[in-house]
Design a protein around this motif. Sequence first.
Motif, PDB file in Angstrom:
ATOM      1  N   PHE A  42       0.881  -1.173   0.000  1.00  0.00           N
ATOM      2  CA  PHE A  42       0.000   0.000   0.000  1.00  0.00           C
ATOM      3  C   PHE A  42       0.908   1.210   0.000  1.00  0.00           C
ATOM      4  N   ILE A  45       4.343   0.953   1.715  1.00  0.00           N
ATOM      5  CA  ILE A  45       4.428  -0.084   2.755  1.00  0.00           C
ATOM      6  C   ILE A  45       4.203  -1.463   2.161  1.00  0.00           C
ATOM      7  N   ALA A 100       2.896  -4.454   2.896  1.00  0.00           N
ATOM      8  CA  ALA A 100       2.053  -5.026   3.945  1.00  0.00           C
ATOM      9  C   ALA A 100       2.248  -6.528   4.013  1.00  0.00           C
ATOM     10  N   HIS A 160       2.522  -9.697  15.350  1.00  0.00           N
ATOM     11  CA  HIS A 160       2.239  -8.443  16.055  1.00  0.00           C
ATOM     12  C   HIS A 160       1.208  -7.630  15.289  1.00  0.00           C
ATOM     13  N   ASN A 161       0.722  -6.568  15.895  1.00  0.00           N
ATOM     14  CA  ASN A 161      -0.223  -5.693  15.200  1.00  0.00           C
ATOM     15  C   ASN A 161       0.433  -5.102  13.966  1.00  0.00           C
ATOM     16  N   GLY A 162      -0.259  -5.181  12.870  1.00  0.00           N
ATOM     17  CA  GLY A 162       0.291  -4.637  11.640  1.00  0.00           C
ATOM     18  C   GLY A 162       1.254  -5.571  10.944  1.00  0.00           C
ATOM     19  N   ALA A 163       1.295  -6.842  11.372  1.00  0.00           N
ATOM     20  CA  ALA A 163       2.232  -7.790  10.766  1.00  0.00           C
ATOM     21  C   ALA A 163       1.820  -8.167   9.344  1.00  0.00           C
ATOM     22  N   SER A 186      -4.151  -9.845   8.460  1.00  0.00           N
ATOM     23  CA  SER A 186      -5.454  -9.567   7.850  1.00  0.00           C
ATOM     24  C   SER A 186      -5.305  -9.324   6.359  1.00  0.00           C
ATOM     25  N   THR A 187      -4.241  -8.611   5.998  1.00  0.00           N
ATOM     26  CA  THR A 187      -4.040  -8.309   4.590  1.00  0.00           C
ATOM     27  C   THR A 187      -3.827  -9.590   3.785  1.00  0.00           C
ATOM     28  N   HIS A 208      -4.788 -13.301  18.686  1.00  0.00           N
ATOM     29  CA  HIS A 208      -3.665 -12.867  19.506  1.00  0.00           C
ATOM     30  C   HIS A 208      -3.567 -13.707  20.766  1.00  0.00           C
TER      31      HIS A 208
HETATM   32  N1  LIG Z   1      -6.137  -0.579   3.065  1.00  0.00           N
HETATM   33  C1  LIG Z   1      -4.902  -0.264   3.510  1.00  0.00           C
HETATM   34  N2  LIG Z   1      -4.279   0.845   3.056  1.00  0.00           N
HETATM   35  C2  LIG Z   1      -3.043   1.163   3.496  1.00  0.00           C
HETATM   36  N3  LIG Z   1      -2.337   0.423   4.340  1.00  0.00           N
HETATM   37  C3  LIG Z   1      -2.886  -0.714   4.820  1.00  0.00           C
HETATM   38  C4  LIG Z   1      -4.195  -1.118   4.422  1.00  0.00           C
HETATM   39  N4  LIG Z   1      -4.500  -2.273   5.067  1.00  0.00           N
HETATM   40  C5  LIG Z   1      -3.419  -2.570   5.807  1.00  0.00           C
HETATM   41  N5  LIG Z   1      -2.448  -1.656   5.666  1.00  0.00           N
HETATM   42  C6  LIG Z   1      -1.125  -1.695   6.303  1.00  0.00           C
HETATM   43  O1  LIG Z   1      -0.614  -2.976   6.114  1.00  0.00           O
HETATM   44  C7  LIG Z   1       0.030  -3.439   7.286  1.00  0.00           C
HETATM   45  C8  LIG Z   1      -0.540  -4.774   7.708  1.00  0.00           C
HETATM   46  O2  LIG Z   1      -1.871  -4.587   8.180  1.00  0.00           O
HETATM   47  P1  LIG Z   1      -2.810  -5.781   8.649  1.00  0.00           P
HETATM   48  O3  LIG Z   1      -4.148  -5.236   8.878  1.00  0.00           O
HETATM   49  O4  LIG Z   1      -2.680  -6.889   7.695  1.00  0.00           O
HETATM   50  O5  LIG Z   1      -2.158  -6.206  10.029  1.00  0.00           O
HETATM   51  P2  LIG Z   1      -2.594  -7.353  11.033  1.00  0.00           P
HETATM   52  O6  LIG Z   1      -1.488  -8.296  11.102  1.00  0.00           O
HETATM   53  O7  LIG Z   1      -3.919  -7.878  10.681  1.00  0.00           O
HETATM   54  O8  LIG Z   1      -2.660  -6.548  12.402  1.00  0.00           O
HETATM   55  P3  LIG Z   1      -3.716  -6.642  13.616  1.00  0.00           P
HETATM   56  O9  LIG Z   1      -3.175  -7.694  14.505  1.00  0.00           O
HETATM   57  O10 LIG Z   1      -3.580  -5.314  14.254  1.00  0.00           O
HETATM   58  O11 LIG Z   1      -5.027  -6.928  13.077  1.00  0.00           O
HETATM   59  C9  LIG Z   1      -0.099  -2.347   8.316  1.00  0.00           C
HETATM   60  O12 LIG Z   1       1.091  -1.615   8.336  1.00  0.00           O
HETATM   61  C10 LIG Z   1      -1.227  -1.491   7.796  1.00  0.00           C
HETATM   62  O13 LIG Z   1      -1.014  -0.143   8.142  1.00  0.00           O
END
Ligand SMILES: Nc1ncnc2c1ncn2[C@@H]1O[C@H](COP(=O)(O)OP(=O)(O)OP(=O)(O)O)[C@@H](O)[C@H]1O
Lengths: 268, 440
Positions: free
Chosen positions: A26, A29, A31, A50-53, A56-57, A212
């Motif tokens: 994105f 970044i 992701a 961790h958060n933001g790992a 979800s993406t 988590h």
């Molecule tokens: N739609 C988006 N636009 C821009 N950046 C995004 C988008 N979705 C996710 N990111 C970035 O991608 C990275 C991974 O996000 P993701 O939501 O996959 O994390 P996660 O592992 O699910 O975290 P959490 O445990 O907090 O749910 C993060 O840095 C987030 O800021």
Amino acid sequence: MNATAENIQTETRTPLVEMRDISIAFGGIKAVDHASVSLYPGEVVGLLGHNGAGKSTLIKILSGAYPRDGGSIMINGEEANINNPRDAKSYGIETIYQTLALADNVDAAANLFLGRELLTPWGTLDDAAMEAAARKVMGRLNPNFRRFKEPVKALSGGQRQSVAIARAILFNARILIMDEPTAALGPQETAQVGELIKELKKDGIGIFLISHDIHDVFDLADRVTVMKNGQVVGSARTTDVTKDEVLGMIILGKCPPGAVPGPGAARL
Amino acid sequence: MNQISQTSAGPGLVEEGAVRRFLRATEIDTRMLGMFGALILIWMGFQIYGIVYNGNGAFLTYRNLWNLSVQTSSIAVMATGMVLIIVTRHIDLSVGSVLGITAMLMGVFQVWVLPQYLGLGHPMIWVLTVLFGLAVGTLIGAFHGVLIAYLQIPSFIVTLGGLLVWRGAAWWVARGETISPVDANFALIGGGPYGSIGYWGTWFVALLGCVAVVLMLASGRRQRARFGFPLRPVWAEVFLAAISAALIVGAAFIANEYFWPVGIVKQYAAANNITIPEGGLNISHGFAIPVLIAAFVCIAMTFLATRTRFGRYVFAIGGNPEAAELAGINTKRMTMLIFALMGFLVGISATISSARLNSATNALGQFDELYVIAATVIGGTSLAGGMGTIYGAMLGAVVMQSLQSGMVLVGFDSAVQQMVVGGVLVVAVWLDTIYQRRVK
Ligand SMILES: Nc1ncnc2c1ncn2[C@@H]1O[C@H](COP(=O)(O)OP(=O)(O)OP(=O)(O)O)[C@@H](O)[C@H]1O
Ligand SMILES: [Mg+2]
């Protein structure tokens, strides 16, 4: 020893899902960065990090919510063409999103059947039949749930989560993605979801479970895959590693001997 | 479904008064009652103002109410489409201009083009013209929809551009010329003595309406009984049927009590060799054709919004566009279709408006977008999206038109009219936000 034997056995089966070298960025970044995960029938794979790992993406790419920049997705050993959520559903992939993805202004039944409404012989919405089905499936998850006429924005966080879970299991999924499905649930409801996962597993459904709660994951998952900064640190059977070792993977990116290291493993 | 339902008792509801219990049993929503109340206030207000200042209360007459029904039709038809647009968090500022260009093209088509091939007054002219107009409206709407859905230009901008472009185009079609008169059959769609269905036709339609109401209530009840869900008490069903029937019969009565003007009666009598009796001949107008069209559109759109997949998706998109997309709804295609439907409805309104005027002018429909949006919003459609009803918008259109024609009737000048309409819109929406907060 035993573990190695099982590993070999597993590898001869065709995985239900295999995501290879998946990347998405994105803006600047990364992701998800060349991540690979796999899932076998009747298996629960815990995705940790961790958060933001990027957990979800990564699964949103599988569910068709995001187009991937690179990598491939194999379903039952064949290249799958997933470009939008409809494609993913046609492969039997159902998803419980972290954000729940409910239409707040319509009721539980309408949400359960959103995009797949039951129709009367005249092609009109069969609201009564949908409500009846909703009562049945919700009874299984959350027997105290009564508010079928209310728009879901009037429901509690846990009730909303139950609706999202019910929606995912209503349509005979083969691959289930659960992104923190119990974050808002009470202890009784959480236990119920645990039971549900075990039942679904028995039916041969493959489940990606993001959570988590490392204890929950060890209770339910057969394997874990840990992500850090968009990369896979490693994957391991839950029988081959300890909780502390997995914590080390999450926090330090340190891959223990019982795990298969990925590109994100810290070089020692 | 698309309303905050007041019907199911949450765990916290304990004591409730008789009024509340009554509303709950009948499932009448209080917002609609409020609107009816406001409408009655407006009507009484103009009537009393007329009696006090002008010596006659011209508002509550059969003639004026009949006229009001005809004047409301065009706006009401478009308002039903605007509901879907606003529910999905869009806006359409171009409806007035699209009405203008569509009416102009229909005018040119039926006056300049078709007679060349079919001959003047050919009975197919009106049919072809209407089909042509509906197609033009739909295409323009679909074009807007494509720009909004696929090129992702905000609807505000696309339709603001459309507002200017299509108004300009309406002038350009005939270099500002007014096209008049239109085809004689076509003109009937606009109402008037011959464009109404008369005494017996009106009673027949009223009877049909009453039967339909009863059938609808019965089938709803049967449907819920099939799955053993709680039913409304029988008295509430009877009450709802009685109220609806009374409204329909009342409207039919009013329409039938408005008689043809003496001049037209004479003409008609002469043409049909009827001798006019001593006390004059009373011929009822009955429901005007545009009013029937609007009523039919209201029913069809309500059906679409509440009983079909399409309607369900509209509301789901309005509630949470991302969730709708993730649920597998093709939201882009839906957006395109919604704007195409809006264009189709504008085509109907263009037909009604130019038929009523018996001409097409490039200024036709000017400011209609404002009235349509005002009617929709007054009718309870939330600009935040996800909420709104078709009947609310219809009622909103009646409120707007009542204000407008009431002010003309009692002799306010147009500057004051504008100020009042604008003020009422703001106050109505303010009251609505208070109401919404109370409901939550
Ligand atoms: N739609 C988006 N636009 C821009 N950046 C995004 C988008 N979705 C996710 N990111 C970035 O991608 C990275 C991974 O996000 P993701 O939501 O996959 O994390 P996660 O592992 O699910 O975290 P959490 O445990 O907090 O749910 C993060 O840095 C987030 O800021
Ligand atoms: Mg996440």
